[in-house]
Design a protein around this motif. Structure first.
Motif, PDB file in Angstrom:
ATOM      1  N   GLN A  19      42.512  43.067  39.506  1.00  0.00           N
ATOM      2  CA  GLN A  19      42.727  44.108  40.516  1.00  0.00           C
ATOM      3  C   GLN A  19      41.385  44.265  41.267  1.00  0.00           C
ATOM      4  N   GLN A  20      40.282  44.217  40.859  1.00  0.00           N
ATOM      5  CA  GLN A  20      39.001  44.023  41.516  1.00  0.00           C
ATOM      6  C   GLN A  20      38.801  42.977  42.520  1.00  0.00           C
ATOM      7  N   GLN A  21      39.245  41.968  41.962  1.00  0.00           N
ATOM      8  CA  GLN A  21      39.285  40.659  43.105  1.00  0.00           C
ATOM      9  C   GLN A  21      40.263  40.989  44.011  1.00  0.00           C
ATOM     10  N   ALA A  22      41.388  41.378  43.824  1.00  0.00           N
ATOM     11  CA  ALA A  22      42.241  41.759  44.778  1.00  0.00           C
ATOM     12  C   ALA A  22      41.602  42.760  45.871  1.00  0.00           C
ATOM     13  N   GLN A  23      40.855  43.646  45.423  1.00  0.00           N
ATOM     14  CA  GLN A  23      40.536  44.667  46.363  1.00  0.00           C
ATOM     15  C   GLN A  23      39.260  43.876  47.232  1.00  0.00           C
ATOM     16  N   ALA A  24      38.449  43.064  46.606  1.00  0.00           N
ATOM     17  CA  ALA A  24      37.509  42.524  47.360  1.00  0.00           C
ATOM     18  C   ALA A  24      38.031  41.502  48.312  1.00  0.00           C
ATOM     19  N   LEU A  25      38.954  40.969  47.838  1.00  0.00           N
ATOM     20  CA  LEU A  25      39.722  40.022  48.954  1.00  0.00           C
ATOM     21  C   LEU A  25      40.351  40.692  50.116  1.00  0.00           C
ATOM     22  N   MET A  26      40.902  41.672  49.637  1.00  0.00           N
ATOM     23  CA  MET A  26      41.692  42.650  50.749  1.00  0.00           C
ATOM     24  C   MET A  26      40.641  42.976  51.947  1.00  0.00           C
ATOM     25  N   GLN A  27      39.265  43.431  51.368  1.00  0.00           N
ATOM     26  CA  GLN A  27      38.325  43.740  52.167  1.00  0.00           C
ATOM     27  C   GLN A  27      37.666  42.524  52.987  1.00  0.00           C
ATOM     28  N   GLN A  28      37.776  41.446  52.450  1.00  0.00           N
ATOM     29  CA  GLN A  28      37.450  40.036  53.251  1.00  0.00           C
ATOM     30  C   GLN A  28      38.332  39.943  54.106  1.00  0.00           C
ATOM     31  N   LYS A  29      39.525  40.040  54.010  1.00  0.00           N
ATOM     32  CA  LYS A  29      40.694  39.601  54.668  1.00  0.00           C
ATOM     33  C   LYS A  29      40.653  40.467  55.978  1.00  0.00           C
ATOM     34  N   SER A  30      40.511  42.012  55.801  1.00  0.00           N
ATOM     35  CA  SER A  30      40.406  42.888  56.669  1.00  0.00           C
ATOM     36  C   SER A  30      39.168  42.738  57.723  1.00  0.00           C
ATOM     37  N   GLN A  31      38.112  42.381  57.105  1.00  0.00           N
ATOM     38  CA  GLN A  31      36.788  41.960  58.081  1.00  0.00           C
ATOM     39  C   GLN A  31      37.267  40.635  58.916  1.00  0.00           C
ATOM     40  N   VAL A  32      37.788  39.630  58.236  1.00  0.00           N
ATOM     41  CA  VAL A  32      38.059  38.450  59.090  1.00  0.00           C
ATOM     42  C   VAL A  32      39.260  38.738  60.286  1.00  0.00           C
ATOM     43  N   GLN A  92      45.069  32.928  48.770  1.00  0.00           N
ATOM     44  CA  GLN A  92      44.466  33.546  47.554  1.00  0.00           C
ATOM     45  C   GLN A  92      45.161  34.944  46.965  1.00  0.00           C
ATOM     46  N   GLU A  93      45.213  35.629  47.936  1.00  0.00           N
ATOM     47  CA  GLU A  93      45.830  37.142  47.875  1.00  0.00           C
ATOM     48  C   GLU A  93      47.316  36.712  47.083  1.00  0.00           C
ATOM     49  N   GLU A  94      48.290  35.893  47.453  1.00  0.00           N
ATOM     50  CA  GLU A  94      49.411  35.511  46.854  1.00  0.00           C
ATOM     51  C   GLU A  94      49.303  35.056  45.475  1.00  0.00           C
ATOM     52  N   ARG A  95      48.213  34.263  45.130  1.00  0.00           N
ATOM     53  CA  ARG A  95      48.209  33.820  43.960  1.00  0.00           C
ATOM     54  C   ARG A  95      47.502  35.120  42.767  1.00  0.00           C
ATOM     55  N   ILE A  96      46.584  35.624  43.560  1.00  0.00           N
ATOM     56  CA  ILE A  96      46.147  36.884  42.717  1.00  0.00           C
ATOM     57  C   ILE A  96      47.267  37.890  42.303  1.00  0.00           C
ATOM     58  N   GLN A  97      48.186  38.042  43.466  1.00  0.00           N
ATOM     59  CA  GLN A  97      49.166  39.143  43.245  1.00  0.00           C
ATOM     60  C   GLN A  97      50.261  38.475  42.206  1.00  0.00           C
ATOM     61  N   SER A  98      50.281  37.138  42.253  1.00  0.00           N
ATOM     62  CA  SER A  98      51.534  36.616  41.329  1.00  0.00           C
ATOM     63  C   SER A  98      50.816  36.581  39.865  1.00  0.00           C
ATOM     64  N   ARG A  99      49.519  36.414  39.690  1.00  0.00           N
ATOM     65  CA  ARG A  99      48.808  36.505  38.223  1.00  0.00           C
ATOM     66  C   ARG A  99      48.812  37.827  37.743  1.00  0.00           C
ATOM     67  N   PHE A 100      48.413  38.888  38.692  1.00  0.00           N
ATOM     68  CA  PHE A 100      48.601  40.450  38.349  1.00  0.00           C
ATOM     69  C   PHE A 100      50.079  40.655  37.859  1.00  0.00           C
ATOM     70  N   THR A 101      51.056  40.359  38.447  1.00  0.00           N
ATOM     71  CA  THR A 101      52.595  40.476  38.116  1.00  0.00           C
ATOM     72  C   THR A 101      52.732  40.013  36.737  1.00  0.00           C
ATOM     73  N   GLN A 102      52.348  38.731  36.638  1.00  0.00           N
ATOM     74  CA  GLN A 102      52.504  37.979  35.430  1.00  0.00           C
ATOM     75  C   GLN A 102      51.749  38.777  34.205  1.00  0.00           C
ATOM     76  N   LEU A 103      50.581  39.261  34.467  1.00  0.00           N
ATOM     77  CA  LEU A 103      50.042  39.725  33.296  1.00  0.00           C
ATOM     78  C   LEU A 103      50.304  41.409  33.040  1.00  0.00           C
TER      79      LEU A 103
END
Length: 121
Positions: A19-32, A92-103
């Motif tokens: 969840q923390q990785q996803a939030q950090a990734l969303m921030q990076q994506k937003s900045q880009v 990366q966001e797709e992979r993290i979301q998939s892993r999150f759903t799996q867990l």
């Protein structure tokens, strides 16, 4: 309430970490995305300008006179680089979301069972 088994505690910790990785990734994506929009606007404006127009580009705290064609080339390269970065972040966001759903599914299944491994009533 009974203490959670170590496996479930571990899965919960992993879920929080993802969840923390996803939030950090969303921030990076937003900045880009923001930098990409700014770059695209700059490109549009520069393309509208006359070929003889005086063009300046930022160099740290300074604005320096520059060749329009060089600036166009630099902005195009920057835009391409940002597009690639954005696609990478989306993957990366797709992979993290998939892993999150799996867990999450694993945890739901594990918590739906009692301490003996049988379904709780």
């Amino acid at each position: 309430m009974n203490e959670l088994p170590p496996q479930i505690q571990n899965q919960l910790a992993q879920l929080q970490q993802i969840q923390q990785q996803a939030q950090a990734l969303m921030q990076q994506k937003s900045q880009v995305e923001m930098v990409l929009r700014e770059t695209e606007r700059a490109l549009e404006e520069l393309k509208k300008t006359d070929d003889n127009a005086v063009v300046y580009k930022a160099a740290g705290e300074l604005l320096v006179k520059a060749n329009k064609e060089e600036v166009l080339k630099d902005l195009e390269e920057k835009k391409d680089s940002l597009d690639v970065r954005l696609k990478s972040l989306a993957r990366q966001e797709e992979r993290i979301q998939s892993r999150f759903t799996q867990l999450q599914d694993q945890l739901k299944a594990a918590l739906g069972k009692g301490p003996s491994g049988k379904e709780a009533s």
